[in-house]
Motif scaffolding. Structure first.
Motif: not given
Length: 285
Positions: A154-158, A168-173, A196-201
């Protein structure tokens, strides 16, 4: 399996995850005045929060950095808090964000899945590679422990790393898809994995795709409230108000400070903050 216990806890008590990110600055003076011992003061604060919210809280997350910053007395409070949660049949997340590999990771697993710092779930950082995740698998296979791996935070630095373009898509995928395949080995009866995953809201524009891609992943969802995550965004990550837990820390544990009589009604205002959060995300007025 531990994920089934979490699923049932959310079903029975709701999706709120109370973050015990306890700083001495957050503690009412009338609690501080009861003792000169830091460990006792911090534990008493946490204990009162647990006592007044346990029946409406799916899980508690204890951020170890706050306790490490207080030295040995802080770590005693961390340990006492975790043991008290177990006594109360409450589930716990040790927010430790470990990310080392091989033998070191095995020692981290031993440290946080047994002994003085034992928790039900921990948080992990995958950016040293997948061998920073696999040393924990024996604990997941036992069915007794689980983890939340940083996916899209969830942080801006993500956006500095997680959003780098890859295929062709973000690395996190890419990272998420590979860990998702590993997680298939730890599926509980509830249909979700103990890995599971940590997923910022805080990024609603990606929420629907993330939930669709990782259907069997249970989410730890930070970012609600102060960080900008709104109730309507958070709901997109949940599946019929399960399949994830929504963390709030300062918004709950310092809620009493907004009221003139806050110190005298500390537990009342703490519980009210959890109820308000639940109602907001459920869409109730």
């Amino acid at each position: 399996m531990i994920i089934d216990k979490l699923y049932d806890s959310v079903k029975d008590k709701g999706f709120v995850c109370v973050g015990l990110d306890t700083s001495l600055d957050y503690i009412p003076e009338n609690i501080k005045n009861k003792s000169s011992n830091v460990a006792d003061i911090v534990f008493e604060f946490n204990k009162q929060i647990i006592d007044c919210t346990n029946d409406i809280t799916g899980i508690f997350k204890v951020q170890i950095a706050y306790y490490e910053a207080m030295g040995l007395e802080g770590l005693k409070a961390y340990s006492k808090t975790l043991k008290y949660l177990k006594e109360k049949n409450a589930l716990s997340i040790g927010d430790v964000k470990r990310g080392d590999i091989a033998a070191t990771a095995k020692e981290y697993a031993k440290a946080h899945f047994s002994g003085d710092f034992e928790v039900d779930f921990i948080t992990l950082n995958p950016y040293m590679g997948y061998d920073s995740i696999t040393p924990y698998f024996d604990y997941f296979k036992s069915g007794e422990k689980g983890a939340f791996v940083l996916l899209r935070t969830s942080n801006p630095g993500a956006k500095d790393i997680e959003y780098l373009e890859y295929k062709n898509e973000p690395l996190y995928y890419e990272i998420g898809e590979n860990i998702y395949k590993m997680a298939d080995e730890f599926i509980g009866e509830c249909g979700y994995s103990s890995l599971g995953f940590v997923v910022g809201g805080t990024y609603s524009e990606e929420a629907t795709e993330i939930r669709e891609r990782f259907k069997k992943s249970f989410f730890l969802i930070p970012g609600y409230g102060a960080q900008g995550g709104k109730a309507e965004d958070i709901r997109l990550y949940l599946d019929d108000f399960n399949g994830g837990v929504v963390n709030s820390s300062r918004g709950i544990i310092t809620a009493y400070k907004k009221h003139e009589d806050g110190e005298n009604k500390f537990q009342e205002y703490t519980r009210q903050a959890v109820e308000n959060m639940r109602n907001d995300i459920y869409g109730k007025k």
